[in-house]
Scaffold this motif. Structure first.
Motif, short mmCIF file in Angstrom:
data_model
loop_
_atom_site.label_atom_id
_atom_site.label_comp_id
_atom_site.label_asym_id
_atom_site.label_seq_id
_atom_site.Cartn_x
_atom_site.Cartn_y
_atom_site.Cartn_z
N PRO A 82 -62.38 -10.72 -32.47
CA PRO A 82 -61.64 -9.75 -31.66
C PRO A 82 -61.93 -9.94 -30.17
O PRO A 82 -62.96 -10.50 -29.79
N ASP A 83 -61.03 -9.47 -29.36
CA ASP A 83 -61.28 -9.43 -27.92
C ASP A 83 -62.13 -8.19 -27.66
O ASP A 83 -61.70 -7.06 -27.88
N THR A 84 -63.33 -8.38 -27.20
CA THR A 84 -64.26 -7.26 -27.04
C THR A 84 -64.42 -6.82 -25.59
O THR A 84 -65.30 -6.02 -25.29
N GLY A 85 -63.62 -7.37 -24.71
CA GLY A 85 -63.70 -6.96 -23.31
C GLY A 85 -63.14 -5.57 -23.09
O GLY A 85 -62.38 -5.02 -23.90
N LYS B 216 -63.22 1.03 -16.36
CA LYS B 216 -63.75 1.89 -17.42
C LYS B 216 -65.24 1.63 -17.61
O LYS B 216 -66.03 2.56 -17.83
N LEU B 217 -65.63 0.36 -17.54
CA LEU B 217 -67.05 0.02 -17.65
C LEU B 217 -67.85 0.71 -16.55
O LEU B 217 -68.91 1.29 -16.78
N SER B 218 -67.33 0.65 -15.33
CA SER B 218 -68.01 1.28 -14.20
C SER B 218 -68.14 2.78 -14.42
O SER B 218 -69.19 3.38 -14.16
N SER B 219 -67.06 3.38 -14.91
CA SER B 219 -67.07 4.82 -15.15
C SER B 219 -68.09 5.20 -16.23
O SER B 219 -68.84 6.17 -16.08
N LEU B 220 -68.12 4.44 -17.33
CA LEU B 220 -69.06 4.73 -18.42
C LEU B 220 -70.51 4.60 -17.97
O LEU B 220 -71.37 5.36 -18.38
N LEU B 221 -70.77 3.61 -17.13
CA LEU B 221 -72.14 3.43 -16.66
C LEU B 221 -72.51 4.51 -15.64
O LEU B 221 -73.64 5.02 -15.64
N GLU B 222 -71.56 4.86 -14.81
CA GLU B 222 -71.80 5.90 -13.80
C GLU B 222 -72.10 7.24 -14.49
O GLU B 222 -72.99 7.99 -14.06
N LYS B 223 -71.38 7.55 -15.56
CA LYS B 223 -71.59 8.81 -16.26
C LYS B 223 -73.01 8.91 -16.84
O LYS B 223 -73.55 10.01 -16.97
N GLN B 224 -73.60 7.78 -17.14
CA GLN B 224 -74.94 7.80 -17.69
C GLN B 224 -76.01 8.06 -16.63
O GLN B 224 -77.19 8.21 -16.96
N TYR C 73 -74.79 -10.21 -25.38
CA TYR C 73 -75.30 -9.08 -26.17
C TYR C 73 -74.26 -7.97 -26.24
O TYR C 73 -74.01 -7.41 -27.32
N PHE C 74 -73.63 -7.67 -25.14
CA PHE C 74 -72.58 -6.65 -25.08
C PHE C 74 -71.44 -6.98 -26.04
O PHE C 74 -71.02 -6.16 -26.86
N HIS C 75 -70.91 -8.20 -25.92
CA HIS C 75 -69.78 -8.59 -26.77
C HIS C 75 -70.18 -8.68 -28.24
O HIS C 75 -69.39 -8.34 -29.12
N MET C 76 -71.40 -9.11 -28.50
CA MET C 76 -71.88 -9.21 -29.88
C MET C 76 -71.91 -7.84 -30.56
O MET C 76 -71.47 -7.69 -31.71
N LEU D 203 -70.10 -7.50 -14.01
CA LEU D 203 -69.14 -6.65 -14.73
C LEU D 203 -67.96 -7.45 -15.25
O LEU D 203 -67.41 -7.16 -16.31
N GLU D 204 -67.58 -8.45 -14.50
CA GLU D 204 -66.42 -9.25 -14.89
C GLU D 204 -66.66 -9.94 -16.23
O GLU D 204 -65.75 -10.06 -17.06
N GLU D 205 -67.88 -10.40 -16.47
CA GLU D 205 -68.20 -11.08 -17.72
C GLU D 205 -68.13 -10.13 -18.92
O GLU D 205 -67.87 -10.55 -20.05
N LEU D 206 -68.40 -8.86 -18.68
CA LEU D 206 -68.27 -7.87 -19.75
C LEU D 206 -66.82 -7.45 -19.93
O LEU D 206 -66.38 -7.13 -21.04
N ALA D 207 -66.09 -7.45 -18.85
CA ALA D 207 -64.71 -6.97 -18.89
C ALA D 207 -63.78 -7.94 -19.60
O ALA D 207 -62.79 -7.54 -20.22
N ARG D 208 -64.05 -9.21 -19.51
CA ARG D 208 -63.17 -10.20 -20.12
C ARG D 208 -63.91 -10.97 -21.22
O ARG D 208 -65.13 -10.96 -21.31
N GLY D 209 -63.12 -11.64 -22.04
CA GLY D 209 -63.70 -12.55 -23.01
C GLY D 209 -64.24 -11.90 -24.27
O GLY D 209 -63.94 -10.75 -24.59
#
Length: 937
Positions: A548-551, A556-564, A760-763, A794-800
């Motif tokens: 699956p595409d897990t990006g 949204k990633l920035s928002s989720l991290l900021e909320k923490q 690790y994130f995508h896994m 962040l780009e590496e987490l966002a894509r791929g």
């Protein structure tokens, strides 16, 4: 608590018990006078104890009775002097409550049990006139005053007949009184209607008939018969009926092989024709290379109570490793409760059936019991049933345990233990009723130790008289339990012999029909493997499920991290945590790369936001062993906890971060069981150090890697195992990668050693987002957790998506040497290459070691000149790590094009050296060899 000064009124038992219970829980909670009294008394200084209380407390009490030594026959006992009759009676009552179980008639074989002196009424010196004296005893749970003689009869009936109870070890006085009221008020006997008695007889008939039928039709076949312990079936029947009254909707069972077929057929609802088909072994092609014996299989079915309520029953599959199913069943129960939002633990129930030899013998019992009241693992109380055959294979109790009872380990919990004679089904009915009421009321584990016997040997081909000739002569003289109970009912004239015979005939006739149907050409197996909750998920081959595409969108990633990073206004973070939080804010803004723990937090957060439950448990997992995670924060002023991942949005799925007890087997088993009923969630277990995973090897071998092959059960459990050679010694270096690779076959598990935060994130997201469900074994970093080379933007987490193999960017034409590796060693190789300016060496990372993407691997290698030497480089010794697995798979050449050999530490019995300097020397030599032209391929 401010107690009154000790006075003569203090001889009242209720008062004394209350003060004593307070003292046991916290000595400082009682007055200094009482502290001195109990301290001196408990240290054997009774006279000193009384004198320290002063002249205001001269009366005899429960704890300090004046006495005299007398000798009679072969025993020496302490006889209480005549004087205050009420005090002597109170002391006697307490002694029966504490010790009455020692002479209870719980053994159907009638083996002698020595009577403790304090249970001999002679001890108390009652005269004939005193025996006929009526006394109002407040502490005895009965209506109105009784004569001393009646009190003795009540105590003997309550504590010394077919039921023996251990409960005075419970500190809570309210619980003890609750039990006393229900036992002493009824003399520990349940009044049964004719209908209830007929139901018990019917269930005994079901049990007996099935065992006799199997033994007659399948001569010599192993079935691990329940004969001698048939009362288990009415016991379970009554427990389920009671559960229905209490609002229970699901029950998860765990048990070993003894009596399992009977439970499957007569309780869980498996059709006997399926069992008979398995005995006949008519479908061998279905089980080539897989499957399991019939008495290990699980099943599920629906039970309709007499009141018309539906209860779903699930019997967990179980290997021969007896008690290891316990935490698995417990985890399944918790998952079902969580899925139903049953936070009060009122709708799901765990029921475990044990053997008397295994219960004290297996350490997993203690680990499972320890989970019972822990917030992350509690299930609202488990009903434990010990089927006590008074033998373990060929071993007698005196050879198999150091305790009086098989259940003595259960005294670690504040729970009652009911010992009951299995040949008295009505006594069994009483303890089931009482145990279920206790579990429902107090949400605690409860134990029924049903004394019975094993009529046959360990299995149907075993000869038990070789080792227990005397025991088995006694067993041969026993009537079947059903016959004994039927004779009891016939004497009561409530049931006629013809009625009982008709029930038995109907059961035999049904089994004959089922046997005929089992061999019919129209027979169809019932497949329960991927129905219901598991619909839409698949196992099988890895290649059948697309990646699956897990990006995720970068914003949204920035928002989720900021909320923490948003803490409550009144929360006072630790000064160092404030810097940790600020660093996370910078990551969210893209000002700082995403480190390992932030990538994990984003994986958890994004899955929760998408509606997937996340559960991480393990030793010190809240903070993280290496102080890297900080998923649970603690207020610096008051210690209150706060979990940012639980405060992302109102509609997010539940996120649990749980510090587990210091246990591997029990907790891994629990979390594996949880994953069986949570296919849509991310369920993770983390070892404090990967090395400690070997303490849970039974769970790995018998469940995690083999369940699909044996039982057609899938799991998406993730195991996080810190791994890496860093000079920390042989117990803090290796998660035993080689063991998982040795167990890998038929795409049964995934073994991954990721090297970047993005990987690790995508896994983690891939584990949930694709519908292919297999356990995921992850070698996680230690020293690399804060290494900037591991961080991703962040780009590496966002894509791929997850890369199973990471190629080297070096131009392939110039490469003269290929280094293959996984995990931490990559960064040391890359640094060595840079330092040596070796642009002719390629370093390829195998991020997923199993299943290997052979097509992708061959494609990457195909870019290099044919004949280029390839080396597998690992930190581990030659006999560990991935080397032998890879060598066995590929041989001396990779894809018949590249000579293949290994670079590693010498073979060793221990994973690593305990010397830091020695480690550095070894590592330096390893790296030098990797780039040495002298290395022969």
């Amino acid at each position: 608590m401010n107690q009154p000064e000790p006075s003569p009124a203090s001889s009242n038992l209720a008062f004394l018990e209350g003060i004593y219970a307070d003292y046991l829980q916290d000595p400082n909670s009682v007055s200094p006078e009482w502290q001195d009294y109990f301290h001196n008394f408990l240290n054997g200084e009774a006279k000193t104890a009384t004198s320290r209380l002063g002249p205001s407390f001269q009366t005899r009490s429960l704890f300090n009775p004046p006495a005299r030594e007398v000798t009679g026959g072969e025993t020496t006992a302490t006889v209480v002097q005549t004087g205050n009759l009420q005090e002597r009676v109170i002391q006697m009552i307490r002694n029966f409550r504490v010790r009455g179980h020692r002479i209870a008639q719980i053994d159907p074989l009638g083996q002698s049990r020595p009577c403790p002196p304090e249970l001999d009424v002679y001890l108390y010196g009652f005269s004939e006139s005193e025996l006929n004296t009526s006394l109002p005893i407040e502490t005895l749970q009965c209506d109105g005053p009784l004569t001393v003689r009646q009190i003795i009869e009540r105590l003997q009936s309550t504590y010394c007949k077919s039921i023996g109870v251990q409960y005075m070890h419970i500190d809570d006085l309210a619980i003890r009184r609750w039990l006393q009221k229900r036992m002493e008020g009824t003399a520990n006997r349940l009044e049964l209607s004719r209908q209830a008695q007929l139901r018990i007889l019917t269930r005994l008939t079901d049990a007996v008939t099935l065992e006799e039928f199997i033994r007659r039709k399948f001569i010599g076949a192993k079935s691990f018969s329940l004969e001698g312990s048939e009362s288990l079936i009415p016991l379970l029947d009554l427990a389920i009926e009671k559960a229905g009254e209490q609002g229970i909707k699901e029950i998860v069972f765990g048990m070993a092989h003894r009596g399992r077929l009977n439970v499957l057929a007569n309780i869980i609802g498996k059709n006997p024709r399926e069992i008979f088909r398995e005995f006949a072994d008519k479908d061998p092609e279905l089980y080539r290379g897989g499957g399991d014996v019939k008495y290990h299989l699980g099943y599920s079915g629906d039970w309709t109570t007499e009141a018309g309520k539906q209860i779903h029953l699930s019997l967990c599959f179980n290997p021969s490793h007896l008690e290891f199913v316990n935490p698995v069943a417990m985890g399944r129960t918790r998952a079902k409760q969580d899925r139903a939002a049953d936070t009060e633990r009122n709708q799901g129930m765990n029921l475990l059936i044990h053997g008397d030899a295994a219960f004290p013998g297996e350490g997993v019992i203690q680990e499972t019991l320890n989970l019972s009241l822990l917030p992350g693992y509690a299930v609202g109380g488990t009903l434990h049933i010990v089927v006590n055959n008074q033998i373990g294979f060929t071993t007698s109790p005196k050879e198999s345990r150091s305790s009086l009872y098989a259940t003595d380990v259960a005294k670690m919990l504040q729970s009652p233990i009911f010992h009951v004679n299995g040949e008295d089904p009505e006594a069994v009915a009483q303890v089931v009723h009482l145990a279920m009421e206790f579990r429902h009321t107090f949400k605690r584990d409860v134990f029924i130790d049903m004394y019975a016997y094993r009529r046959l040997g360990h299995n149907e081909g075993d000869e038990p008289t070789f080792t227990q000739p005397v025991l088995y002569r006694a067993i041969e003289q026993r009537k079947p339990v059903r016959e004994g109970y039927l004779e009891h009912l016939l004497k009561l004239e409530g049931i006629k012999r013809e009625e009982a015979d008709k029930i038995a005939a109907e059961r035999r006739e049904r089994l004959e029909k089922e046997l005929s149907a089992s061999s019919s050409p129209e027979f169809k197996r019932v497949d329960q493997s991927l129905h219901g909750l598991w619909s839409g998920y698949v196992g099988g081959e890895d290649a059948t499920s697309a990646e699956p595409d897990t990006g995720i969108d970068k914003s949204k990633l920035s928002s989720l991290l900021e909320k923490q990073t948003n803490l409550p206004p009144d929360f006072h973070a630790h000064p160092k945590i404030e810097r940790f939080i600020e660093s996370r804010r910078e990551m969210a803004k893209g000002q700082h790369p995403i480190d390992w723990s932030a990538a994990e937090a984003l994986a958890f957060a994004s899955l929760s936001a998408d509606g997937h439950r996340v559960r991480l448990s393990g030793q010190d997992s809240g903070r993280g062993t290496f102080s890297h995670r900080h998923a649970v924060l603690y207020d610096y002023n008051n210690g209150n906890s706060f979990i940012p991942l639980q405060h992302l949005s109102p509609d997010q799925a539940k996120v649990e971060i749980i510090n587990s007890p210091l246990s591997e087997t029990g907790v891994l088993g629990f979390d594996y069981g949880y994953s069986l009923d949570c296919p849509n969630g991310l369920v993770l277990w983390e070892a404090q150090f990967g090395d400690f995973v070997n303490a849970a090897q039974v769970i790995i071998d018998q469940f995690i890697v083999s369940a699909e092959d044996k039982w057609h059960r899938l799991s998406g459990l993730v195991m996080l195992l810190p791994h890496g050679f860093e000079g920390s010694g042989p117990e803090h270096s290796s998660a035993r990668l080689e063991r998982f690779l040795a167990l890998a076959a038929e795409d049964n598990i995934q073994v991954v050693y990721p090297t970047t935060a993005a990987q690790y994130f995508h896994m983690l997201r891939r584990q949930v987002k694709r519908n292919w469900r297999k356990p995921l074994i992850v070698m996680t970093p230690k020293s690399l957790l804060r290494d900037p080379r591991v961080a991703s933007n962040l780009e590496e987490l966002a894509r791929g998506k997850f890369q199973r193999i990471i190629p080297d960017p070096m131009p392939p034409q110039a490469v003269k040497r290929i280094l293959l590796c996984t995990g931490k060693i990559y960064y040391e190789l890359e640094k060595q290459r840079t330092d040596l300016k070796r642009n002719d060496v390629a370093i390829i990372r195998l991020e997923q070691l199993y299943p290997i993407n052979l097509e992708g691997f061959e494609s990457i290698l195909g870019k290099y000149p044919k004949g280029t030497s390839a080396f597998w480089v690992q930190e581990e010794p030659e006999n560990m790590g991935a080397w032998r697995y890879l060598r066995a798979k590929f041989g001396e050449t990779l894809f018949k094009k590249f000579p293949f050999s290994g670079i590693y530490r010498p073979a060793s019995a221990s994973p690593a050296t305990g010397s830091m300097n020695s480690h550095k020397i070894e590592q330096k030599e390893l790296l030098a060899e990797a780039f040495s032209e002298a290395k022969v391929s």
